[in-house]
Design an enzyme around this catalytic site. Structure first.
Site, PDB file in Angstrom:
ATOM      1  N   VAL A  78       1.047  -1.128  -0.048  1.00 15.39           N
ATOM      2  CA  VAL A  78       0.042   0.184   0.043  1.00 15.39           C
ATOM      3  C   VAL A  78       0.930   1.373   0.025  1.00 15.39           C
ATOM      4  O   VAL A  78       0.612   2.157  -0.797  1.00 15.39           O
ATOM      5  CB  VAL A  78      -0.876  -0.133   1.168  1.00 15.39           C
ATOM      6  CG1 VAL A  78      -0.513   0.251   2.432  1.00 15.39           C
ATOM      7  CG2 VAL A  78      -2.285   1.013   1.027  1.00 15.39           C
ATOM      8  N   GLY A  79       1.960   1.152   0.729  1.00 15.95           N
ATOM      9  CA  GLY A  79       2.837   2.269   0.844  1.00 15.95           C
ATOM     10  C   GLY A  79       3.677   2.346  -0.550  1.00 15.95           C
ATOM     11  O   GLY A  79       4.016   1.214  -1.132  1.00 15.95           O
ATOM     12  N   ARG A 158      -7.088   4.600   6.103  1.00 16.59           N
ATOM     13  CA  ARG A 158      -7.768   3.435   6.228  1.00 16.59           C
ATOM     14  C   ARG A 158      -7.334   2.452   7.492  1.00 16.59           C
ATOM     15  O   ARG A 158      -8.217   2.143   8.408  1.00 16.59           O
ATOM     16  CB  ARG A 158      -7.630   2.395   5.178  1.00 16.59           C
ATOM     17  CG  ARG A 158      -8.438   2.978   3.980  1.00 16.59           C
ATOM     18  CD  ARG A 158      -7.973   1.789   2.668  1.00 16.59           C
ATOM     19  NE  ARG A 158      -8.403   2.480   1.426  1.00 16.59           N
ATOM     20  CZ  ARG A 158      -7.973   3.372   0.570  1.00 16.59           C
ATOM     21  NH1 ARG A 158      -6.746   3.544   0.948  1.00 16.59           N
ATOM     22  NH2 ARG A 158      -8.451   3.539  -0.571  1.00 16.59           N
ATOM     23  N   ILE A 159      -6.077   2.427   7.720  1.00 14.51           N
ATOM     24  CA  ILE A 159      -5.519   1.535   8.646  1.00 14.51           C
ATOM     25  C   ILE A 159      -5.752   2.231   9.967  1.00 14.51           C
ATOM     26  O   ILE A 159      -6.063   1.586  10.931  1.00 14.51           O
ATOM     27  CB  ILE A 159      -4.115   1.291   8.400  1.00 14.51           C
ATOM     28  CG1 ILE A 159      -3.787   0.413   6.893  1.00 14.51           C
ATOM     29  CG2 ILE A 159      -3.344   0.469   9.365  1.00 14.51           C
ATOM     30  CD1 ILE A 159      -2.628   0.228   6.482  1.00 14.51           C
ATOM     31  N   ARG A 239       6.152   3.590   8.442  1.00 16.09           N
ATOM     32  CA  ARG A 239       7.399   3.319   7.988  1.00 16.09           C
ATOM     33  C   ARG A 239       8.538   3.879   8.976  1.00 16.09           C
ATOM     34  O   ARG A 239       8.270   4.720   9.725  1.00 16.09           O
ATOM     35  CB  ARG A 239       7.533   4.078   6.708  1.00 16.09           C
ATOM     36  CG  ARG A 239       6.717   3.596   5.446  1.00 16.09           C
ATOM     37  CD  ARG A 239       7.423   2.414   4.907  1.00 16.09           C
ATOM     38  NE  ARG A 239       6.938   2.061   3.585  1.00 16.09           N
ATOM     39  CZ  ARG A 239       5.901   1.002   3.654  1.00 16.09           C
ATOM     40  NH1 ARG A 239       5.575   0.571   4.817  1.00 16.09           N
ATOM     41  NH2 ARG A 239       5.427   0.555   2.401  1.00 16.09           N
ATOM     42  N   ASP A 263       7.055  -2.149  14.594  1.00 19.76           N
ATOM     43  CA  ASP A 263       6.881  -3.116  13.273  1.00 19.76           C
ATOM     44  C   ASP A 263       7.671  -2.797  11.965  1.00 19.76           C
ATOM     45  O   ASP A 263       8.136  -3.542  11.068  1.00 19.76           O
ATOM     46  CB  ASP A 263       5.538  -3.351  12.680  1.00 19.76           C
ATOM     47  CG  ASP A 263       5.429  -4.413  11.655  1.00 19.76           C
ATOM     48  OD1 ASP A 263       6.102  -5.655  12.025  1.00 19.76           O
ATOM     49  OD2 ASP A 263       4.673  -4.451  10.678  1.00 19.76           O
ATOM     50  N   HIS A 287       8.651  -6.301  10.273  1.00 25.30           N
ATOM     51  CA  HIS A 287       7.786  -5.649   9.261  1.00 25.30           C
ATOM     52  C   HIS A 287       6.768  -6.629   8.950  1.00 25.30           C
ATOM     53  O   HIS A 287       6.640  -7.080   7.559  1.00 25.30           O
ATOM     54  CB  HIS A 287       8.509  -4.878   8.009  1.00 25.30           C
ATOM     55  CG  HIS A 287       7.595  -4.101   7.326  1.00 25.30           C
ATOM     56  ND1 HIS A 287       8.478  -3.002   6.411  1.00 25.30           N
ATOM     57  CD2 HIS A 287       6.417  -3.940   6.981  1.00 25.30           C
ATOM     58  CE1 HIS A 287       7.553  -2.511   5.951  1.00 25.30           C
ATOM     59  NE2 HIS A 287       6.062  -3.034   6.095  1.00 25.30           N
ATOM     60  N   ILE A 288       5.979  -7.014   9.665  1.00 27.30           N
ATOM     61  CA  ILE A 288       4.862  -8.018   9.272  1.00 27.30           C
ATOM     62  C   ILE A 288       3.453  -7.548   9.556  1.00 27.30           C
ATOM     63  O   ILE A 288       2.607  -8.306   9.723  1.00 27.30           O
ATOM     64  CB  ILE A 288       5.080  -9.270  10.332  1.00 27.30           C
ATOM     65  CG1 ILE A 288       5.096  -8.957  11.920  1.00 27.30           C
ATOM     66  CG2 ILE A 288       6.399 -10.107   9.940  1.00 27.30           C
ATOM     67  CD1 ILE A 288       4.951 -10.000  12.669  1.00 27.30           C
ATOM     68  N   SER A 290       1.280  -6.718   7.223  1.00 29.48           N
ATOM     69  CA  SER A 290       0.004  -7.485   6.261  1.00 29.48           C
ATOM     70  C   SER A 290       0.429  -8.773   6.403  1.00 29.48           C
ATOM     71  O   SER A 290      -0.299  -9.558   5.342  1.00 29.48           O
ATOM     72  CB  SER A 290       0.197  -6.665   5.055  1.00 29.48           C
ATOM     73  OG  SER A 290       1.323  -6.842   4.324  1.00 29.48           O
TER      74      SER A 290
HETATM   75  C1  GLV Z   1       3.617  -2.675   3.943  1.00 28.79           C
HETATM   76  O1  GLV Z   1       4.254  -1.944   4.563  1.00 28.79           O
HETATM   77  C2  GLV Z   1       2.775  -2.289   2.740  1.00 28.79           C
HETATM   78  O2  GLV Z   1       3.006  -0.890   2.440  1.00 28.79           O
HETATM   79  O3  GLV Z   1       2.129  -2.712   2.000  1.00 28.79           O
END
Ligand code: GLV
Length: 321
Positions: A78-79, A158-159, A239, A263, A287-288, A290
């Site tokens: 998504v990022g 959203r998140i 991030r 994360d 970084h988990i 998702s």
């Molecule tokens: C994960 O960090 C993403 O941006 O999907």
């Protein structure tokens, strides 16, 4: 009619890979490890589409190497701070990403990290494993309550909104901040807008859910930590670059804030000998956000759909504006 040429920079699950192999001439990096930059610069020459990950830097150099035929970049994330959006725009290349499908999963991880950090779960399991679990003591391993606390959300996208909704069950007071007030989203999750400084001063937990960009880079600086409560906990699932890690280390060591749950870091992977790793009051995950089977599969498939739409001249299911 000849098939479009695409580059795929990482091993993919079959559900995402097979449609690409059927409909494109694919230069496929069939490995769990990132493609070497030199190889990517070669492979991208003459390509119509690029399927990339957040570990691939998409910049002028790469776009020049690709040449004028490149029509679409589809990132399985998504990022998109790894993509030079202005450089794409200049060349009329469209960008697809994967919003929506990872919202709930990432918000769940943020809640998990909040709980793990507030209640010191890694310290607890370490005490059990290392045989240092003492007989029950009144104040041993005491953490912080989430119920009744004030949670400040930086970025009610959203998140951030899903995270706020999930916390509804804990009976928290929710504040949020960002460049704009979002009355509708805020009302849905019972959140109140606060300027950044007020949010920092009033929150027991500060959760970062904003994208990394020039406005948010190192937003969490020495100055910001100085405004937070000494009992506050910082949670970052967006991030690593949003947090000045040296400033965070100092804030944690000097007791300017109580704890942090991350994360995401800068760099990733964070070296095991990084000072933050040595701190008991810093919980770090790799970084988990998702990372569930269902969500990562959906992200991979959605990226394929973006790529194929781009190279076949159809509107992307998810195009970055
Ligand atoms: C994960 O960090 C993403 O941006 O999907």
């Amino acid at each position: 009619m000849s098939k479009p040429t695409v580059v795929v920079t990482r091993q993919l699950p079959p559900a995402a890979l097979n449609p690409i192999l059927e409909r494109c001439d694919a230069r496929y990096w069939d490995s769990e490890e990132p493609i070497e930059r030199g190889t990517l610069l070669e492979w991208v020459q003459g390509a119509d589409g690029l399927y990339c990950l957040l570990t691939d830097t998409v910049d002028d150099e790469l776009l020049n190497a690709a040449g004028p035929g490149l029509r679409v970049v589809a990132t399985m994330s998504v990022g998109y701070d790894h993509v030079d959006v202005a450089a794409l725009r200049k060349r009329g290349i469209i960008l697809g990403n994967t919003p929506g499908v990872l919202t709930e999963t990432t918000a769940e991880l943020a809640v998990a990290l909040l709980l793990a950090t507030a209640r010191r779960l890694p310290e607890g399991t370490h005490a059990v494993e290392s045989g240092t679990w003492p007989i029950w003591r009144p104040m041993w391993m005491t953490g912080r309550d989430i119920h009744g606390s004030t949670v400040g959300i930086v970025g009610l996208g959203r998140i951030g909104a899903a995270f706020a909704r999930m916390l509804g069950g804990f009976g928290c007071r929710i504040l949020y901040t960002g460049p704009n007030e979002k009355p509708e989203a805020a009302q849905a999750v019972n959140a109140t807008f606060a300027p950044m400084d007020a949010l920092l001063q009033e929150s027991d937990f500060v959760a970062v859910h904003c994208p990394l960009n020039e406005q948010t880079r190192a937003l969490f600086s020495t100055e910001a930590f100085g405004k937070m409560k000494a009992t506050a906990v910082l949670i970052n699932t967006s991030r690593g670059g949003v947090v000045d890690q040296d400033a965070l280390y100092q804030a944690l060591v000097q007791g300017e804030i109580a704890a942090a749950g991350l994360d995401v870091t800068d760099p990733e992977p964070l070296p095991a000998d990084h000072p933050l790793v040595s701190l008991e009051n810093c919980v770090i995950l790799p970084h988990i956000g998702s990372a569930t089977v269902a969500t990562r599969t959906k992200m991979a498939v959605m990226t394929t759909e973006n790529l194929l739409a781009g190279v076949e001249g159809r509107p992307l299911p998810n195009q970055v504006d």
